[in-house]
Scaffold this active site. Structure first.
Site, mmCIF file in Angstrom:
data_model
loop_
_atom_site.group_PDB
_atom_site.id
_atom_site.type_symbol
_atom_site.label_atom_id
_atom_site.label_comp_id
_atom_site.label_asym_id
_atom_site.label_seq_id
_atom_site.Cartn_x
_atom_site.Cartn_y
_atom_site.Cartn_z
ATOM 1 C CG ASP A 121 -2.266 0.599 0.966
ATOM 2 O OD1 ASP A 121 -2.315 1.844 0.858
ATOM 3 O OD2 ASP A 121 -3.279 -0.122 0.881
ATOM 4 C CG ASN A 244 -13.940 1.315 -3.900
ATOM 5 O OD1 ASN A 244 -14.279 0.253 -3.397
ATOM 6 N ND2 ASN A 244 -13.074 2.126 -3.334
#
Length: 366
Positions: A121, A244
């Site tokens: 990340d 998303n």
């Protein structure tokens, strides 16, 4: 370009912070050889008298401004201060950790101790009080020279997977696994395929158990696919956010869409599909992802939404299983087999909603 998959931000703040009126009660500290009468007679109301022997005395109460002015000038008075407010340090059980019954695992002594969970990340805040004791090593693949988080997204995911079970902040699905920061996204929250592939390769070469990837793109990469296959073959349990792009159909992003990776969709606190969650036949499991409270950069906490938040719930549960001896394939099989059917479509929930308690309580196959 790949991006950290999160949508929506609420207020950032330190745990336990609150706004209160300035207290009207004061504490007047006196020299040890001074009588309580010095402050008692000046007070409108006395709440408490304290005698600390040779250290001194103190009177807590309410005083007029005129009385306080005179006390501050008196050489027998050591100090005048607010009788301030203190609060119990408290720890929040995030709704997602509660919903997947990870708190029951904690009560049963299941902590994930012995497992290694890599967060691929933006990095991890290396001095966050809810993460620091669980931090292992890390590596930067973005050229910044440090794996410390300069965005917040990675730290938030790390806390969901494995925040410490202590008296402050939040608690993770796992609580004593070792977290590793593999920084593959820039401070902007985006990155490139080759950096992510290098990060996955690195995780495999370190022999770590779980690779949590709250990132993705609508198209794949051959190098990225090679990397996930290599990691799977070397024993890494790979978990990724579905994306998303919702509401949509057949829109799971990469690397989640690769068969070597467990793809995670997102649910809300009512067990419905999060409005933003990508869906498709590649979805393997669902986990809480709407309005999730977790750790954030600067030693703080924040509420974020996204399949990014759903992914580390599964990573933390995978860490729990692998700490108990499960292989990567065992962990994936067990998480799917024990998932709770919450009535969504197969392309929305996969096998169902993550049930960490049931997964860890079940003996994995040989």
């Amino acid at each position: 370009m790949l991006h950290g998959i999160a949508a929506g931000t609420a207020t950032t703040g330190l745990a336990g912070a609150a706004t209160t009126k300035r207290p009207t009660r004061k504490i007047v500290g006196l020299r040890a050889d001074e009588s309580f009468d010095r402050a008692r007679d000046a007070a409108d109301d006395v709440y408490r008298e304290l005698d600390f022997g040779s250290v001194g005395k103190a009177v807590a109460g309410t005083f007029s401004e005129k009385a306080l002015k005179g006390l501050r000038k008196n050489p027998k008075v050591r100090y005048v201060e607010d009788d301030g407010t203190v609060r119990a340090l408290s720890q929040t059980l995030p709704w997602g950790v509660d919903r997947v019954d990870a708190d029951v695992l904690h009560s049963n002594g299941e902590t994930g101790n012995g497992a290694d969970i890599a967060i691929l990340d933006t990095g991890i805040d290396d001095d966050h009080p809810d993460l620091q004791a669980n931090l292992g090593t890390g590596k930067d693949f973005t050229g910044t020279g440090t794996w410390d988080d300069d965005n917040g997204h990675g730290t938030h995911c790390a806390g969901i997977a494995n925040a410490i079970n202590n008296s402050q902040g939040v608690v993770g699905v796992s609580t004593e696994a070792t977290l590793h920061s593999v920084k593959v996204l820039y401070s902007s929250g985006s990155g490139v395929f080759s950096d992510v592939a290098a990060g996955i390769e690195y995780v495999a070469n370190q022999g770590w158990d779980v690779g949590s990837m709250s990132l993705g793109d609508s198209t794949g990469s051959s190098a990225l696919q090679d990397a996930v296959e290599y990691a799977r073959n070397n024993g890494v349990f790979l978990v990724a956010a579905a994306g998303n792009s919702g509401p949509c159909s057949d829109c799971v992003g990469y690397p989640a869409a690769y068969p070597e990776v467990m793809a995670v969709s997102s649910t809300n606190s009512s067990d419905g599909l999060s409005s933003f969650s990508s869906t498709g036949p590649e979805v393997d499991i669902a986990a809480p992802g709407s309005n999730v409270y977790s750790t954030y950069v600067g030693g703080g906490y924040d509420t974020l939404s996204g399949t990014s938040m759903a992914c580390p719930h599964v990573a933390g549960a995978g860490g729990q299983l692998m700490a108990n001896g499960a292989s990567n394939s065992n962990a994936r099989y067990t998480l799917a087999e024990t998932a709770e059917d919450i009535g969504l479509g197969n392309d929305e929930q996969g096998a169902g909603l993550l049930d960490a308690k049931a997964a860890v309580g079940r003996k994995t196959p040989p």
